[in-house]
Each structure stands twice: as C-alpha cells, then as structure tokens.
Design a protein around this motif. Sequence first.
Motif, mmCIF file in Angstrom:
data_model
loop_
_atom_site.group_PDB
_atom_site.id
_atom_site.type_symbol
_atom_site.label_atom_id
_atom_site.label_comp_id
_atom_site.label_asym_id
_atom_site.label_seq_id
_atom_site.Cartn_x
_atom_site.Cartn_y
_atom_site.Cartn_z
ATOM 1 N N MET A 317 -2.298 109.782 10.871
ATOM 2 C CA MET A 317 -1.755 108.682 11.229
ATOM 3 C C MET A 317 -1.482 107.805 10.097
ATOM 4 O O MET A 317 -0.268 107.035 10.091
ATOM 5 C CB MET A 317 -2.772 107.703 12.193
ATOM 6 N N LEU A 318 -2.278 107.771 9.091
ATOM 7 C CA LEU A 318 -2.065 106.745 7.924
ATOM 8 C C LEU A 318 -0.965 107.653 6.942
ATOM 9 O O LEU A 318 -0.407 106.593 6.205
ATOM 10 C CB LEU A 318 -3.461 106.670 7.205
ATOM 11 N N GLU A 319 -0.805 108.875 7.116
ATOM 12 C CA GLU A 319 0.533 109.260 6.292
ATOM 13 C C GLU A 319 1.607 108.645 6.863
ATOM 14 O O GLU A 319 2.407 108.456 6.267
ATOM 15 C CB GLU A 319 0.390 110.749 6.489
ATOM 16 N N PRO A 322 0.802 103.877 6.942
ATOM 17 C CA PRO A 322 -0.358 103.699 5.961
ATOM 18 C C PRO A 322 -0.725 102.249 6.318
ATOM 19 O O PRO A 322 -1.974 102.055 6.004
ATOM 20 C CB PRO A 322 0.232 103.847 4.598
ATOM 21 N N PHE A 323 0.120 101.349 6.720
ATOM 22 C CA PHE A 323 -0.089 99.888 6.793
ATOM 23 C C PHE A 323 -1.339 99.620 8.045
ATOM 24 O O PHE A 323 -1.862 98.641 8.099
ATOM 25 C CB PHE A 323 0.952 99.094 7.169
ATOM 26 N N LEU A 324 -1.803 100.891 8.664
ATOM 27 C CA LEU A 324 -2.841 100.785 9.852
ATOM 28 C C LEU A 324 -4.144 101.012 9.367
ATOM 29 O O LEU A 324 -4.926 101.037 10.099
ATOM 30 C CB LEU A 324 -2.442 101.942 10.984
ATOM 31 N N SER A 325 -4.454 101.100 8.049
ATOM 32 C CA SER A 325 -5.589 101.386 7.356
ATOM 33 C C SER A 325 -6.899 100.552 7.963
ATOM 34 O O SER A 325 -7.772 100.909 8.296
ATOM 35 C CB SER A 325 -5.594 101.007 5.999
ATOM 36 N N VAL B 149 -0.441 93.151 12.755
ATOM 37 C CA VAL B 149 -0.541 94.253 11.707
ATOM 38 C C VAL B 149 0.273 93.884 10.359
ATOM 39 O O VAL B 149 1.635 93.331 10.885
ATOM 40 C CB VAL B 149 -0.074 95.566 12.095
ATOM 41 N N ASP B 150 -0.081 93.685 9.355
ATOM 42 C CA ASP B 150 0.500 93.460 8.227
ATOM 43 C C ASP B 150 1.321 94.749 7.500
ATOM 44 O O ASP B 150 0.447 95.702 7.257
ATOM 45 C CB ASP B 150 -0.017 92.763 7.277
ATOM 46 N N PHE B 151 2.719 95.019 7.664
ATOM 47 C CA PHE B 151 3.146 96.185 7.304
ATOM 48 C C PHE B 151 3.018 96.672 5.779
ATOM 49 O O PHE B 151 3.535 97.672 5.331
ATOM 50 C CB PHE B 151 4.629 96.212 7.746
ATOM 51 N N SER B 152 2.704 95.344 5.014
ATOM 52 C CA SER B 152 2.613 95.526 3.621
ATOM 53 C C SER B 152 1.286 96.031 3.040
ATOM 54 O O SER B 152 0.819 96.399 2.049
ATOM 55 C CB SER B 152 2.780 94.339 2.547
ATOM 56 N N THR B 153 0.367 96.123 4.128
ATOM 57 C CA THR B 153 -0.983 96.839 3.920
ATOM 58 C C THR B 153 -0.754 98.314 3.355
ATOM 59 O O THR B 153 -0.030 99.178 3.745
ATOM 60 C CB THR B 153 -1.758 97.001 5.205
ATOM 61 N N PRO B 154 -1.659 98.418 2.091
ATOM 62 C CA PRO B 154 -1.500 99.717 1.519
ATOM 63 C C PRO B 154 -2.320 100.593 2.376
ATOM 64 O O PRO B 154 -3.186 100.473 3.159
ATOM 65 C CB PRO B 154 -2.132 99.369 0.256
ATOM 66 N N HIS B 155 -2.171 102.039 2.042
ATOM 67 C CA HIS B 155 -2.837 103.032 2.465
ATOM 68 C C HIS B 155 -4.192 103.062 1.984
ATOM 69 O O HIS B 155 -4.228 103.351 0.477
ATOM 70 C CB HIS B 155 -2.115 104.407 1.993
ATOM 71 N N ILE B 156 -5.137 102.679 2.484
ATOM 72 C CA ILE B 156 -6.666 102.542 1.886
ATOM 73 C C ILE B 156 -7.111 103.672 2.034
ATOM 74 O O ILE B 156 -7.431 104.426 3.091
ATOM 75 C CB ILE B 156 -7.326 101.536 2.339
ATOM 76 N N LEU B 573 -9.481 102.991 10.848
ATOM 77 C CA LEU B 573 -8.649 104.430 10.661
ATOM 78 C C LEU B 573 -8.853 104.866 9.079
ATOM 79 O O LEU B 573 -8.992 105.839 8.736
ATOM 80 C CB LEU B 573 -7.219 104.302 10.747
ATOM 81 N N SER B 574 -9.278 103.832 8.184
ATOM 82 C CA SER B 574 -9.102 104.229 6.882
ATOM 83 C C SER B 574 -10.331 104.729 6.771
ATOM 84 O O SER B 574 -10.424 105.804 6.087
ATOM 85 C CB SER B 574 -9.143 102.929 6.002
#
Lengths: 413, 976
Positions: A317-319, A322-325, B149-156, B573-574
């Motif tokens: 999902m994060l791939e 990514p903003f769903l972290s 949801v903030d679309f600029s959130t990085p892949h943590i 999810l992270s």
Amino acid sequence: MPFRLLKFALSKDHPEPRMFRQPDRLKSSYDAVIIGGGGHGLAAAYYLARDHDMKNIAVLEKGYIGGGNTGRNTTIIRSNYLTPEGVKFYDESVRLWQDLSQDFDLNLFYSNRGHFTLAHTDASLRTMRWRAEVNKHFGIDSELVDPAEVQKACPMMDMTCGGHAPILGALYHAPGSIARHDAVAWGYGRGADLRGVEIHQQTEVLGIQIESDRVTGIETSHGTISTPRVLCAVAGSTPRILDLVGLRSPIYIHPLQAMVSEPMKPWLDPIIVSGSLHVYVSQTARGELVMGASLDPYELHSTRSTLDFAEGLAAHMLELFPFLSHVKVVRQWAGMADMTPDFAPIMGKTSIEGFYLDSGWGTWGFKATPVCGKTMAYTVAHDRNHDLIEDFSLSRFENYELVGEKGAASVGH
Amino acid sequence: MNQRRLPPISGEWIDRSRPIQFTFEGTRFTGYAGDTIASALWASGQQILGRSFKYHRPRGILSLANHDVNSLMQSGQRLNVRADVTPLDDGMTLSAINTFGGVMGDRASAIELFSPFLPVGFYYKAFNSKRLFPMWERLIRNLTGLGQVDFSTPHIRTAKRYDFCDLLVVGAGVSGLSAALSVADLGADVVIVDENAKAGGSGHYQLGNEPFRVEKTNELLNAIENHPKIRLYTQTQASGYYADGWIPLLDHDRLTKMRAKAVIAANGAYEQPAVFRNNDLPGVILSSAVQRLIYRYAVKPMNRAVVLVANADGYRTVLDLISNGVTIAAVVDLRDSLNSDVARSLDQQNIPIFLGYCVYEARANPGRDGISAAVICPIDANGNPQTGFKQTIACDGIVMSVGWAPAANLLYQAGTKMRFDKGLQQFVPDQLPSGVFACGRVNGVFEFEQKLIDGRRSGLEAAAYLGLGERIQVTISPERESPSHPWAIVEHPKGKNFVDFDEDLQYKDFPNAVQEGFDNIELLKRYTTVGMGASQGKHSNMNALRILARITGKTPGEVGTTTSRPFFHPVPLSHLAGRGFTPERRTPLHSRHAALNAKFMLAGIWKRPEYYAQLGKTRDECIALEAQAVRHQVGIIDVGTLGKFEIRGADAAEFLERVYAGRYRNMKVGTTRYALMLDETGVTIDDGIIARLGAEQFYFTTTTSGATPIYRELSRLNTMWQLDCGIVNLTGARSAINLAGRYARDVLSKLTDLDLSSVAFPYLAVREARIQGISVVLMRVGFVGEWGYEIHVAAEYASALWDLLLKAGLEYDIRPFGVEAQRLLRLEKGHLIIGQDTDGLTTPLEAGLKWAVKMDKPFFIGQRSLQVLAKRPIKQTLIGFMLDPNFQGTPPQECHLMIARDQIVGRVTSVAFSPSLSRHIGLAYMRPELAEIGDPISIRLSDGTIVSAIITSTPFYDPDQLRQREDVTQREEVTV
C-alpha cells in the motif's frame, strides 16, 4: 432530506416491520431447500419465488444470514473478465446490480467508482489488452489506458511505486463499483421473505438423503425434512456438503484476507488494483480504506488472520500511496475461498438428480451474486442448466472443458 | 489557563518544571511534559475536545484509556491522533477532526436537528433512487470520514525487530506484575508490555484514599526493575494474538514480532459507561478516567460531581474526589442497599447517597461545553426510571462507575472459550488454549489483594506449563460485590442516551434494529454498526449485548459476543510495512549492463536489460541494431536468470522421464534435448534444455519465472516418489551467457582449446570446458536461430567471462543484446515463449509442440490427460502470420483478436517487425478450421481497425536450419 425518512420523525413508534421473519420450526417438506443463507443462496430463493412462482422454499443457514463470504469480501463489482463465458455472465450480473437498490427499495450503496487494474510489466499489459479486447467485443466498457490517464484519475498515486515497479498502463473498467455487502444479503432475504420463503438461521445441515441417485430429504440440527430439490450455496463449506452426497470436486479452500483502515476524508475515487503488488483498495462511503491482497498460498479451512498478510499488504500500500504512512489499520479478517483449477465457478446440475451446485466462487463470488441467484433459480425451477452457466458445470473437469479464467482472476478482484 | 491543575500529587506523571506550549483550534495552551493532549486541555478548562461522528455533538473526556475516539485530532500530517493518550509535545498544532467551522462552532451540529429523520440504518432506507444516488453519495462522503490525509506525507520506513521469550505478560497492572515476578523467580525469561507511559496500572490511581495500594504496587515494580530475568516495556501495545504465541508489539518506533512460549493476558477491563440522556456531554466521565486525571496528571476533573455508582470502585472514586477537593453533590447508587464499609462511612459523613436511583439525564450548561445538572430519579426492580420522582442536582460533572467489560481481545483471538458469570456480570475465560493464561480483571478478579494472588496463580500455572515448578492450588476469594451492574441503561423519550459514542448510536436504535429482524448479535452489529467505529466497541459492545439479551429474553451468555479480530488498537501502516523490503534480483552481470547503458525491465523479480540505449537512437532503433548484430556478426546476451538445476543419482533419468514430456533415458552423454513440462491436466507450464553430463548426471534449465515454482514442485515430487536421485538448484550459483551469430565460434575459439568443429561439437551437444581457465558448461543451441553457445559458468566468474568474450569479439563487432532483441530473433525463428505464446490452458497439441511429447513412455505428468485430449479436436492452434511487406499503418499488438464473421476466432500472442524479413511477423492462436497456411486473417486493433495478414508456416527465418550447418554459416546470405 428524502420524504422516505419523514415517517420516522412523525411516528412515535419505529414504523418498520421485520425484514425477515423467524419461522418457529421447519415444515416437514419443501419444494426446494437452499443450503446457505449468504447472498447467493438468498438471491436464488428470491428469484425462485419472484420469477418461478416457487414459494414453498426453505433457506438453511448454519450461522446468521450474510455471515460468510458475503460479509467478508471487499465488495468490488466488475465484469471485465477474460473469457467470453465469464464476460457474458458477469455483464448480466452488473446489469442486475445497477437496479437492485430500487428493486429492493433498500439502498445498497451501489457506488460506481471506476476500476483500474495497474500493469507494472509488459506481460501484464499484454493480458490486459486481451481482456480489454474480449470485453469490448461483448460491448463492455473496458480499455487499456496509458500511465497519464491513470495519473489523472488518481493524481496522488506514486506512479513509480517507490521506483521499482513503474506503472506502465492499466485496464480501465468504468462500470467498476462497490456496494454495501451485508445489505445485499438483507435485501435478497427481505425480498424472499416477503414472497413466502422461510429463512432458518442457526440451522445446520447434518445429512442429505439420497435414494437411487435422487435427493429426497435433508437432516438438519432441527429435524429432518423431505424435499426433491437441494441447492448448495455454501462457498468455503462446499467440500463438507459434497462429502454428504458423495460427490467429488476439484475445489480446494484457501483463506483470503482483507483489512480496513480508520475512516479518513474521501480522497480515493476509483478502485485501484495492482496484481504485481498484490493490492486492491477502495474507499467506502464511511471513509475507510478497504484493502485486500492475494490468496494465502496454502490450503486451510479456517478464517484466522495472519500478521504477515497485514505486513505485506501494508508495505505494498505504501509503495502505491506513500502518504498513507500515518493511516492506521483498524481490523483484519479472512474468508474461506473455494478455489477451482480454472478460476471459474462450478454451477448447475450434478450427477445426483435434484442436487444443484453453486460453488467454486473463490475470490470473485460477491460480484456474481445477482446473476447466480437468477441463473440458479432458473436451473432449480426447470431442472435444466441456464444458458449462461452451461460452461460452468462440475462435469467439465472430467471432460477437459475448463474455462480458462485463471489469467484474469488470479489477483484482480 | 491552568485553573484545574491540582497541587503536586505524589507519583504524578507530569513534570512541572517543563511547561509545554501548544495550540488547539488556533488557541494557545500550556501543559506539562507528561501530560496527554486531553489532560492538558482539560487542565486548562477546555472541555470540548472533539465532535461526534454523526450528529457533531460536543464531546470531551470519556475513558482517557485509548478509546476516546470522539477526541481524535489532526496534528500536522498525523491524522486521527488520540488526544486521550497521546503525549503532549512542544509546539503541537492541533485541530479537531471532521468539523465544519471548528470544534466550538461546528456547523454540522445542525444535523442533530434532523436526528428524528435519521433512524438506525436510515441510509439503507433512502437515497436509493438510481438517478439521485450519486448526488446523495457525494454529500454523504463529504460528511463522513474522520481525519485528513496530507499527500505530502513521506513514506515513513520504520524498523522491525524479532524477539523471543518464555513468557509474555500483557498488562503491567498489579496482577500482571505479580504474575511476571512469580514466573521469573523460577528462572524463565519474562517480558511485560503495557500500553501506558508507566507501569503499575490501576495500582497507581484506583486508590480510594488507601496509600498502601501505591506502596504495594511500587514494591512490585522495584522488584521487577531489578529482576535480571524480566524486561518491562511500557508504551508498548500487544496488537493481536496470532497462532503459536506470535504477538506483534507496537511502540512509537517499531513493530516487534514476539514469539512467546507462553502468554499471560493481564489486560484488565474497559470501564463501561452508563446509558442515559446526554451521557455524552463533556463532563460526563468514567470513574477510572477521573482517577487517572487526578493521580496521573494532577487535574481536577470537576468542581461539583454527581457520582453514579453500582460497584465498590465507584465509592473509592468518591473518596478520591473528596480528598482532591471535589464537592460531591450526590452519590447515585443503582442498587438499593449500602454494600460496603466505605459506602456506610460516606453515608455517615452526610454525603447524600440515593439508593435505587439512576441518573435520568444530564443537562447541558448554557455554554453547551459541559453540564449544569444531573436529573436523577428512582428505578424500579426492572431498571425502569420512575420519572414522577425526578430531582435535579446542580453539578459540573457526572462520574460513572457502573461496570466493566473484560479486555479479552487477545484471549478471544487465541481461541479462548469465554462464559458469562452471572455473579460478576462479566464474561470470563472458561477454557483457555494451551500456553495461554489470564489473570486480574480480564479473569473476573477485581479486588487489589485478590489480583496479586490471581497473578501469582496464573504465573505458577504458566511456569508449570513451561516445565518450571509445580502447579499449586490457589484459592481466589469471590468478589464481595459485583463489579458490574446488569442494567445501567435508562430509556428516555427524547433519546440521546448513547450506547456507542464512536457511531452515535442511541438506546432506541437497538430495539428498532431488533424489530427489523436484526436480532442476532452479529447482524445487530452489522446493521447498527455498533462496535465498528475506531474503538471497535470497547465501550459499547457490552451494553449492546445486554440490550439485545433483554429484548430477546436471553442471557448475555446466550447472546454471545462478536468475533474479536486484530488489531487491539489501530496500527499505522508505516509500522506494519516496516522498511518495506522489495525483493529485486540482479544478475552477476548487472554492473556490466549498467555500464553499457542498459535499459532495465522487470522479469519476475529479476532486472534484465530490455535493450542497451544508444545516444541519439530510439528504443526501436537500438533493438533493431542489436538484432542485426546477431544476424550479421555476433551478439551476446545475459541469460543467467534461467532456472538452472543439476540432478544426480541412479534414478536421475527416471525422474526426468516422469516430470518432462520427452524421452531422456536414451540421451547420450554430451547431448542436450528440449524439455517440455506439463501439469496434470496436460497444460504446458514450462520448458528448458536438458543436458546429459554423465550416466547419472544431468544439467537442466527452466524458464526464468519457472525457476522457483518448478524447483518447489520437483522437490515435492522427489520427496513423494523416493527415487534415488537428488536435485540441486544452481539458479543463483550459476550465471549463463548466450553467444550467438555468424562469428560466435570465431570469438570462442580465441579463448578455449576445445575443438569447436561441427564434428567434434555438433549442434545440440554439450561440453564441459575451460575458457581462459574458467570452468564452463557449453551448449550448442539455436534459440535465436544462429550458430550459438549457451555458456554456463559459476556466478563469481560471470563478469570475467563476459569481459573476455566482449574483448575477443571486438574485431567481429560483437554487440550485447537485450530481452527485446532476443524476443524478436526467436520470433523470426518461430520459437514460442511459454507464458506469452501459451496461456493457462494451452496443451502441447495446440502449441505445435507435439514433437516434444513422447506418448509411448510408461508415465509422465500430464500423459493421461493428453491421452484423453488427443482423441478430441483441438480448440485452437498456434500459427505464424505475416503482414503485407508494404503495410504502412498501425501494426497489431500482442493480444489483439482475430475476427471472422463478427466472432472472436483467434488472438495474437507475439508480433514484431522483422528486420531480416522486412515485414511484420507474428504468432497467434486460431481456430483450427481457419488455420490453413496461406489463408487470410483479419486482426482487429484496439481502435476497431482491421488489419489483414496471411497465415504462414514457421520458422519465418532459416526454415531449413542452414544456419547450424558448418558450410552454410560461412556464406554471406541465407534465403528466408
């Protein structure tokens, strides 16, 4: 505010009758008995009563209605299958779906969102072109689109999937939809009940009586009943029921898991499926993300959840997003999928007279609910396979007449 | 703004020397380090912390125990942050989620005016017009949803960890601590986790003015902190129970996957709200939350309280309130007699106690951010309010202490059978699975001393399970009074007596849903959505179950509970995703390809050069140049992704005979043979080359994608059949390079002493040799249709070999070629690719591979099916086709369909422009009756255009195999 809701404000009592009655006891005989009170079984009962004037029918449900795979799937509805047999069948289903909320006078939240199956390899692009071409041939809205169109429909998606699986295109199916799954069972249940069908919950089938290759009755946890016709619509429990009648099938049960996030404000309009990444996701009207992946890789007759499923799905999902972290997963669950070797269902008459099968629905049964009900009702009423299900008979496995949906259904729900 | 902060309290969690500034909804606030967001706001007098999901009613603190989902907040990129437990951080900028115009003046609260129109399940009953639904849906979608949801959130990317222990104790309250100690003392490795910031559980706040509870709890903690066999992790949640003691532990930084030999669930219990009108207003608080506010955060919960009680905990809370300066306006006891010494002593202190009374409703204050009074009245024996005897008592807070529900989620997930204990009015474990134990409140033990004993009991049982010490009999005294009231639910004609705070479900929604037929707990849940909110029913499921039981005349035990599923609390999810490893395989030659400007493509999880990019040339031009190099000079390609296996043993030939369709027993040492693999239904699933290296030794290849599944299947078969042979998977250990073209032999001969003449090393032979000292296996193959060698070499020598070959080939203009050129070259040769030119149902009879199947063998997989199929007409057959050489338009693509009389009659599987033939060529499946060589076919493109082609025999290129003949390969041109 719709006028329908006015009566609730004007009435002191709750002006709604029972959706389905609770019959006291089983009668001694029925014209037909349906095993399984899921969407499929109830739909068959509904159409038998509505279209074939068969009203002396019992639906037997071991648990509660809609409690099996009807209430465990990720509610995706589409018809962009691969084989002509599949395409025609599912297309009829989608047509029925679109009118169900009005037919039932019950809002199923049938929500047309559009459905993208992403291609990350040229091999999947090829298969999608195949599907698109077969679909279009049968008049189904389905096309191969380039990455720019995918990006337009879902601008926030990472088109490179973290840089290692760039999206090369997608199969776009405009009619792709989602619906409130439980309500489907209730709608069919209510409709069947209104027409005289008896729904017996918490009633388990213990035996099926057969005399000279002909069904004569059913033994249940609440007594024995006689009936000349039995429809088995029990998804993951199909092998158990088949054991009772001594039929063999190539069905094998794999768990299929899913999970759901906390609600968030709507941002994801279409349904997104990636076969390579094993992800499919849509956002419900409540704002939750409903997420699924592929089957568990081993046979298991259980609905337990696994951690590695949640881990793997979250990573994929994060791939894509990514903003769903920071988004949190609330709950995971599983259903038992009755898989067949060619990823097509097993439907229709069997070698036992009066015993009909609606099974082999694997991971794709929800979307077929209406058309299964309709065609199985026809088949039971006329003791003759409906044209649309002719290719799905159990005997095809002995006769090497497999359907070949494997390429299309392997992950794309 | 700190008007509610109490003077310092011993053991408080806040650090008064570290004030923390933050903003909430644009207003600046100050709290202390150690505060949660909610405690800091409450201390400052901010009572509205959020808005409810459906009616947007103001909500404040309820549990302060990680299920206050009405005070979810947005904190920058973080959404749905739980204010009740999230530690305050410097500079936090917070806002309430899902409000329209802010938490104080939420315009959406107007929805409440429509609440009479919105009965349970209202959305099923309306908006269902096919035409209008999309409009309603847009409206509904915008109203629902929680955080943004903030679309600029990085892949943590978070780390993950594996951990192991003998015993995992979940919950560091007194019973859990006592359990842990008793097991660790016997020598077991024990881990204790607790989601709170500090261990000790209710031992630190449910005091009832009895300091010995704190002292005893601290004694336990000291013993644990100094115990060498115990690890204690706070702020760590046990997120679920998976099979075999596999438990994810979630903390701020990571997910730890714990494998525990035994587990003790000491999770405690969730305090349950009473149901009465306006029980959701800010200021109506659970008694345990009130005690947490006081003893953890030194916050005075209210000034003047009405305390609704039905158990001993409630009276203890009254004492705690009194000793911290809260005036007790009234104690309202649902029961009709004074049950304890505490209660009797309060009575003597002239605290007004109303026995057999309920709180009928709470009254909102004029500012609507709290309450001004509690309306109380007597209840009859059935729990019905006697509204003729109402009294209104002014207060600014109502404390609820009416019962508990076990935090048995992990126990249920582990497979525990629970039973309903009528005396306790609680579900308790009945049959625990092996290796799983329970103690404390989740086990129905509430009194402080008894919890210590119960902890020790469960510890000793766990120890005995682990083979340490003896199982001893311990007696737990029964509770003196029931901790939970069977019916703390009060009906009200005006409703707003909430059962589920997540979902805004009122009492009447339940009888109404039951009336509509949803009279089973699972159906009731699905129809009303009770327990489906973010707190997953922690404070609503028990009351819903009691309501259903009462309506249907059953006991709660008969009604039963819904299925408990992971997760205990929601997990980001992270943390589930971890670092997100994406497996990717690179061949040993990857860096060589990269240096040559390779454009890589994915082949399964392998990265392979699709082609080698050249400055100023398009992709198609590059591919064409590569193909021409092979046709006219010599090319080199990395085929190291093929599956590579060796099989040895007396039965090696027998094994291959069984799993492949051809004949291998009679192969001479030093020869190779095409190998076709079928499944049991006769479908073509893989192909490769088998080389006989010795009497009992074969080397063979599979397709790239087949390598893993075929090896798995062969291993399974070998285990099953018990033949005298062993298979070694050399896929990763070996590399393979294909050298092909007119000058392939010239290049190779510069590097090896091996006799490469056709006589000594004929087509389809295999030789073990050395190339400049490197041991290799050489196979003379012709996949691309030229004189060629497939060279298999140990992976570590692959790049040396590659360099040698390129250097030796310099004078012949050697050129590396990629997958695309190879596909084109093999297509010219008419060679099919399994998976592209076959699909999930293709038999060798259809794919033109009958020659590779030896039906007269005693057995091979798929043989029996083929015997059946051979008697029937085939449904499709693989053909070659060509477009007109002068074709100018858009060419067909793979998977375009052949159409005849408006029917689908075939499908293109491969198509390309052949530079050697100067026209488009392809492979396709056709209905056999339409597959005569020379027949015209119509291919329909995506846009509906029809392209005509002619069915042609294959190979398109070098049909007579002249290229493999020594005399011919020296000639300049080959006719095609």
